[in-house]
Design a protein around this motif. Structure first.
Motif, PDB file in Angstrom:
ATOM      1  N   SER A  13      43.548  39.569  49.604  1.00 37.59           N
ATOM      2  CA  SER A  13      44.327  39.298  48.405  1.00 37.59           C
ATOM      3  C   SER A  13      45.358  38.216  48.693  1.00 37.59           C
ATOM      4  O   SER A  13      45.683  37.938  49.831  1.00 37.59           O
ATOM      5  N   HIS A  36      38.787  33.716  44.258  1.00 38.76           N
ATOM      6  CA  HIS A  36      37.690  34.544  43.746  1.00 38.76           C
ATOM      7  C   HIS A  36      36.341  34.035  44.255  1.00 38.76           C
ATOM      8  O   HIS A  36      35.470  34.807  44.636  1.00 38.76           O
ATOM      9  N   LYS A  41      39.626  39.511  46.270  1.00 39.06           N
ATOM     10  CA  LYS A  41      39.487  40.305  45.062  1.00 39.06           C
ATOM     11  C   LYS A  41      40.715  40.352  44.156  1.00 39.06           C
ATOM     12  O   LYS A  41      40.582  40.448  42.950  1.00 39.06           O
ATOM     13  N   THR A  42      41.911  40.342  44.728  1.00 33.75           N
ATOM     14  CA  THR A  42      43.106  40.552  43.921  1.00 33.75           C
ATOM     15  C   THR A  42      44.119  39.442  44.130  1.00 33.75           C
ATOM     16  O   THR A  42      44.374  39.027  45.249  1.00 33.75           O
ATOM     17  N   GLN A  75      40.822  39.866  40.129  1.00 36.17           N
ATOM     18  CA  GLN A  75      41.700  40.862  39.540  1.00 36.17           C
ATOM     19  C   GLN A  75      43.118  40.300  39.620  1.00 36.17           C
ATOM     20  O   GLN A  75      43.520  39.766  40.646  1.00 36.17           O
ATOM     21  N   ALA A  77      47.161  41.098  39.190  1.00 34.82           N
ATOM     22  CA  ALA A  77      48.198  42.117  39.080  1.00 34.82           C
ATOM     23  C   ALA A  77      49.545  41.428  38.950  1.00 34.82           C
ATOM     24  O   ALA A  77      49.834  40.486  39.680  1.00 34.82           O
ATOM     25  N   LEU A 100      48.548  45.461  48.408  1.00 32.25           N
ATOM     26  CA  LEU A 100      47.502  44.501  48.032  1.00 32.25           C
ATOM     27  C   LEU A 100      46.312  44.625  48.973  1.00 32.25           C
ATOM     28  O   LEU A 100      45.162  44.680  48.555  1.00 32.25           O
ATOM     29  N   GLY A 103      44.184  47.602  48.374  1.00 28.17           N
ATOM     30  CA  GLY A 103      43.549  47.685  47.070  1.00 28.17           C
ATOM     31  C   GLY A 103      44.224  48.641  46.106  1.00 28.17           C
ATOM     32  O   GLY A 103      43.574  49.195  45.223  1.00 28.17           O
ATOM     33  N   LYS A 106      45.664  47.643  40.394  1.00 26.56           N
ATOM     34  CA  LYS A 106      44.553  47.610  39.449  1.00 26.56           C
ATOM     35  C   LYS A 106      44.572  46.283  38.706  1.00 26.56           C
ATOM     36  O   LYS A 106      45.620  45.681  38.506  1.00 26.56           O
ATOM     37  N   ALA A 107      43.417  45.860  38.261  1.00 28.91           N
ATOM     38  CA  ALA A 107      43.314  44.614  37.489  1.00 28.91           C
ATOM     39  C   ALA A 107      44.147  44.716  36.226  1.00 28.91           C
ATOM     40  O   ALA A 107      44.222  45.771  35.592  1.00 28.91           O
TER      41      ALA A 107
END
Length: 117
Positions: A13, A36, A41-42, A75, A77, A100, A103, A106-107
């Protein structure tokens, strides 16, 4: 470069914070897409202000809106910190990055860092 550095160091992330919103927004969007594409992912967007009646801070809102419908949308945040002039310390920042990494965000979520009730 940020996405490549994150991949090389094993980060899953990346976090953005407020800078100059005019210049920074386009850069943040490009970095989020590049992250991405490389499997990160985040993306956490940190704002030092909140939007009354809105959902998250202004930079988070702009980045999230700009990436809406994008094929390369991570995602996202939102994290609001420093409200009321409160300082943020290294312990809070480390916890943010560990959350982070693990995980825990949340998106399309918004959380507050260092806010007292």
């Amino acid at each position: 470069m940020i996405a490549e550095a994150a991949v090389k160091t094993g980060c899953r992330s990346v976090a953005f914070t407020y800078n100059d919103p005019v210049i920074f927004l386009e850069y943040a969007i490009d970095v989020a897409k590049a992250c991405h594409q490389r499997g990160i992912k985040t993306v956490a967007v940190l704002d030092r202000s909140d939007s009354v009646g809105g959902f998250g801070g202004p930079v988070f809102t702009e980045v999230r809106s700009a990436l809406y419908g994008s094929a390369h949308k991570p995602q996202i945040a939102g994290v609001v910190y420093g409200l009321g002039g409160r300082e943020i310390d290294m312990e809070q920042i480390e916890k943010l990055f560990m959350d982070l990494k693990d995980g825990k965000f949340k998106a399309d979520s918004v959380s507050y860092l260092g806010v007292r009730e």
